[in-house]
Design a protein around this motif. Structure first.
Motif, PDB file in Angstrom:
ATOM      1  N   GLU A   4       0.849  -1.184   0.000  1.00 56.19           N
ATOM      2  CA  GLU A   4       0.000   0.000   0.000  1.00 56.19           C
ATOM      3  C   GLU A   4       0.889   1.239   0.000  1.00 56.19           C
ATOM      4  OE1 GLU A   4      -3.607   2.002   2.586  1.00 56.19           O
ATOM      5  OE2 GLU A   4      -2.945  -0.037   3.040  1.00 56.19           O
ATOM      6  N   VAL A   5       0.567   2.198  -0.865  1.00 53.50           N
ATOM      7  CA  VAL A   5       1.376   3.403  -1.006  1.00 53.50           C
ATOM      8  C   VAL A   5       0.715   4.560  -0.266  1.00 53.50           C
ATOM      9  CG1 VAL A   5       2.312   5.091  -2.633  1.00 53.50           C
ATOM     10  CG2 VAL A   5       2.256   2.663  -3.245  1.00 53.50           C
ATOM     11  N   TYR A   6       1.478   5.206   0.606  1.00 55.49           N
ATOM     12  CA  TYR A   6       1.065   6.453   1.254  1.00 55.49           C
ATOM     13  C   TYR A   6       1.907   7.544   0.620  1.00 55.49           C
ATOM     14  CZ  TYR A   6      -1.660   4.044   4.741  1.00 55.49           C
ATOM     15  OH  TYR A   6      -2.611   3.286   5.359  1.00 55.49           O
ATOM     16  N   ASN A   7       1.236   8.454  -0.041  1.00 53.97           N
ATOM     17  CA  ASN A   7       1.903   9.443  -0.847  1.00 53.97           C
ATOM     18  C   ASN A   7       1.655  10.818  -0.257  1.00 53.97           C
ATOM     19  OD1 ASN A   7       2.823  11.055  -2.849  1.00 53.97           O
ATOM     20  ND2 ASN A   7       1.387  10.377  -4.390  1.00 53.97           N
ATOM     21  N   PHE A   8       2.651  11.384   0.409  1.00 62.28           N
ATOM     22  CA  PHE A   8       2.501  12.704   0.997  1.00 62.28           C
ATOM     23  C   PHE A   8       2.937  13.810   0.042  1.00 62.28           C
ATOM     24  CE2 PHE A   8       3.334  10.755   5.452  1.00 62.28           C
ATOM     25  CZ  PHE A   8       2.037  10.284   5.489  1.00 62.28           C
ATOM     26  N   CYS A   9       3.359  13.460  -1.184  1.00 62.25           N
ATOM     27  CA  CYS A   9       3.956  14.512  -2.001  1.00 62.25           C
ATOM     28  C   CYS A   9       3.951  14.278  -3.506  1.00 62.25           C
ATOM     29  CB  CYS A   9       5.395  14.716  -1.571  1.00 62.25           C
ATOM     30  SG  CYS A   9       6.352  13.203  -1.718  1.00 62.25           S
ATOM     31  N   LEU A  10       3.729  13.080  -3.997  1.00 56.11           N
ATOM     32  CA  LEU A  10       3.931  12.801  -5.419  1.00 56.11           C
ATOM     33  C   LEU A  10       2.740  13.151  -6.317  1.00 56.11           C
ATOM     34  CD1 LEU A  10       5.782   9.368  -5.189  1.00 56.11           C
ATOM     35  CD2 LEU A  10       6.778  11.581  -5.732  1.00 56.11           C
ATOM     36  N   GLU A  11       1.565  13.396  -5.750  1.00 61.08           N
ATOM     37  CA  GLU A  11       0.388  13.692  -6.567  1.00 61.08           C
ATOM     38  C   GLU A  11       0.604  14.933  -7.408  1.00 61.08           C
ATOM     39  OE1 GLU A  11      -2.627  12.159  -7.167  1.00 61.08           O
ATOM     40  OE2 GLU A  11      -1.767  10.543  -5.997  1.00 61.08           O
ATOM     41  N   GLY A  12       0.450  14.792  -8.703  1.00 61.25           N
ATOM     42  CA  GLY A  12       0.435  15.945  -9.592  1.00 61.25           C
ATOM     43  C   GLY A  12       1.761  16.625  -9.854  1.00 61.25           C
ATOM     44  N   ILE A  13       2.881  16.095  -9.365  1.00 57.83           N
ATOM     45  CA  ILE A  13       4.163  16.739  -9.642  1.00 57.83           C
ATOM     46  C   ILE A  13       4.868  16.014 -10.781  1.00 57.83           C
ATOM     47  CG2 ILE A  13       4.397  17.545  -7.263  1.00 57.83           C
ATOM     48  CD1 ILE A  13       6.685  15.473  -6.928  1.00 57.83           C
ATOM     49  N   THR A  14       5.766  16.728 -11.467  1.00 59.35           N
ATOM     50  CA  THR A  14       6.502  16.115 -12.573  1.00 59.35           C
ATOM     51  C   THR A  14       7.992  16.023 -12.285  1.00 59.35           C
ATOM     52  OG1 THR A  14       6.697  18.262 -13.646  1.00 59.35           O
ATOM     53  CG2 THR A  14       4.825  16.868 -14.284  1.00 59.35           C
ATOM     54  N   ALA A  15       8.436  16.600 -11.186  1.00 62.11           N
ATOM     55  CA  ALA A  15       9.841  16.500 -10.780  1.00 62.11           C
ATOM     56  C   ALA A  15       9.919  16.762  -9.282  1.00 62.11           C
ATOM     57  CB  ALA A  15      10.705  17.504 -11.533  1.00 62.11           C
ATOM     58  N   GLY A  16      10.917  16.181  -8.642  1.00 59.54           N
ATOM     59  CA  GLY A  16      11.086  16.408  -7.216  1.00 59.54           C
ATOM     60  C   GLY A  16      11.943  15.334  -6.605  1.00 59.54           C
ATOM     61  N   SER A  17      12.154  15.461  -5.284  1.00 62.23           N
ATOM     62  CA  SER A  17      12.951  14.470  -4.579  1.00 62.23           C
ATOM     63  C   SER A  17      12.548  14.469  -3.115  1.00 62.23           C
ATOM     64  CB  SER A  17      14.440  14.761  -4.726  1.00 62.23           C
ATOM     65  OG  SER A  17      14.749  16.027  -4.184  1.00 62.23           O
ATOM     66  N   GLY A  18      12.899  13.403  -2.436  1.00 58.85           N
ATOM     67  CA  GLY A  18      12.580  13.275  -1.028  1.00 58.85           C
ATOM     68  C   GLY A  18      13.047  11.940  -0.499  1.00 58.85           C
ATOM     69  N   LYS A  19      12.368  11.473   0.531  1.00 61.11           N
ATOM     70  CA  LYS A  19      12.726  10.211   1.173  1.00 61.11           C
ATOM     71  C   LYS A  19      11.503   9.315   1.263  1.00 61.11           C
ATOM     72  CE  LYS A  19      16.532  12.036   3.884  1.00 61.11           C
ATOM     73  NZ  LYS A  19      17.190  12.067   5.195  1.00 61.11           N
ATOM     74  N   PHE A  20      11.753   8.025   1.488  1.00 62.67           N
ATOM     75  CA  PHE A  20      10.657   7.074   1.680  1.00 62.67           C
ATOM     76  C   PHE A  20      11.029   6.089   2.775  1.00 62.67           C
ATOM     77  CE2 PHE A  20      13.378   4.925  -1.341  1.00 62.67           C
ATOM     78  CZ  PHE A  20      13.319   3.593  -0.960  1.00 62.67           C
ATOM     79  N   VAL A  21       9.983   5.509   3.378  1.00 62.68           N
ATOM     80  CA  VAL A  21      10.142   4.470   4.405  1.00 62.68           C
ATOM     81  C   VAL A  21       9.250   3.308   4.020  1.00 62.68           C
ATOM     82  CG1 VAL A  21       9.692   3.852   6.817  1.00 62.68           C
ATOM     83  CG2 VAL A  21      10.699   6.070   6.272  1.00 62.68           C
ATOM     84  N   ILE A  22       9.767   2.100   4.176  1.00 63.18           N
ATOM     85  CA  ILE A  22       8.994   0.884   3.963  1.00 63.18           C
ATOM     86  C   ILE A  22       8.711   0.281   5.330  1.00 63.18           C
ATOM     87  CG2 ILE A  22       9.070  -1.463   3.054  1.00 63.18           C
ATOM     88  CD1 ILE A  22      10.982  -0.250   0.866  1.00 63.18           C
ATOM     89  N   ALA A  23       7.460  -0.101   5.551  1.00 58.50           N
ATOM     90  CA  ALA A  23       7.093  -0.770   6.814  1.00 58.50           C
ATOM     91  C   ALA A  23       6.488  -2.120   6.474  1.00 58.50           C
ATOM     92  CB  ALA A  23       6.111   0.077   7.611  1.00 58.50           C
ATOM     93  N   ARG A  24       6.966  -3.144   7.148  1.00 63.34           N
ATOM     94  CA  ARG A  24       6.509  -4.516   6.933  1.00 63.34           C
ATOM     95  C   ARG A  24       5.480  -4.898   7.985  1.00 63.34           C
ATOM     96  NH1 ARG A  24       7.500  -6.664   2.047  1.00 63.34           N
ATOM     97  NH2 ARG A  24       9.693  -6.776   1.523  1.00 63.34           N
ATOM     98  N   ARG A  25       4.559  -5.732   7.568  1.00 66.92           N
ATOM     99  CA  ARG A  25       3.538  -6.279   8.465  1.00 66.92           C
ATOM    100  C   ARG A  25       4.203  -7.306   9.373  1.00 66.92           C
ATOM    101  NH1 ARG A  25      -0.917  -4.501  10.096  1.00 66.92           N
ATOM    102  NH2 ARG A  25      -1.110  -3.580   8.057  1.00 66.92           N
ATOM    103  N   ILE A  26       4.133  -7.104  10.689  1.00 69.35           N
ATOM    104  CA  ILE A  26       4.727  -8.067  11.624  1.00 69.35           C
ATOM    105  C   ILE A  26       3.667  -8.909  12.324  1.00 69.35           C
ATOM    106  CG2 ILE A  26       6.900  -6.857  11.982  1.00 69.35           C
ATOM    107  CD1 ILE A  26       5.710  -5.618  14.518  1.00 69.35           C
TER     108      ILE A  26
END
Length: 124
Positions: A4-26
């Motif tokens: 599942e993707v949680y997108n705090f910033c990618l909607e509607g942009i054509t360029a940019g940069s940032g960070k991401f975190v992956i969380a696993r189901r435990i």
């Protein structure tokens, strides 16, 4: 398992940069997650987790998730290429081979190509 993707910033942009975190189901049911944020909102990987927890109003561990890595993202080519690279100082790197199938699903990113990159410009 789906991602599942949680997108705090990618909607509607054509360029940019940032960070991401992956969380696993435990434990429990549901999907693993990946959370994207830009540098303006969340400068550190721990900030991204805190941001997600504020949005869902619950600590990550209470919903059966645990941060399992992260890195940086770079959106290129007028939004047609998303590069994932690097590692999180807080949570470690991400298993790019393990996420190829999960992330490269057309329904997740539409027409955007996903590439894994050890550093800017060195596309795998």
């Amino acid at each position: 398992m789906a991602l599942e993707v949680y997108n705090f910033c990618l909607e509607g942009i054509t360029a940019g940069s940032g960070k991401f975190v992956i969380a696993r189901r435990i434990y429990g049911t549901g999907d693993d997650i990946i959370i994207f944020s830009d540098y303006e909102q969340d400068n550190q990987h721990r900030d991204i987790v805190a941001h997600w927890q504020r949005r869902v109003k619950m600590p990550m561990h209470e919903v059966g998730l645990k941060p399992a890595g992260g890195g940086m993202w770079l959106l290129l080519d007028d939004g047609r290429t998303l590069c994932l690279h690097g590692a999180s100082a807080a949570y470690g790197g991400f298993d790019k081979d393990g996420f190829r199938e999960e992330l490269a699903v057309g329904s997740v990113f539409g027409e955007t190509a996903l590439v894994f990159d050890d550093k800017y410009g060195a596309v795998d």
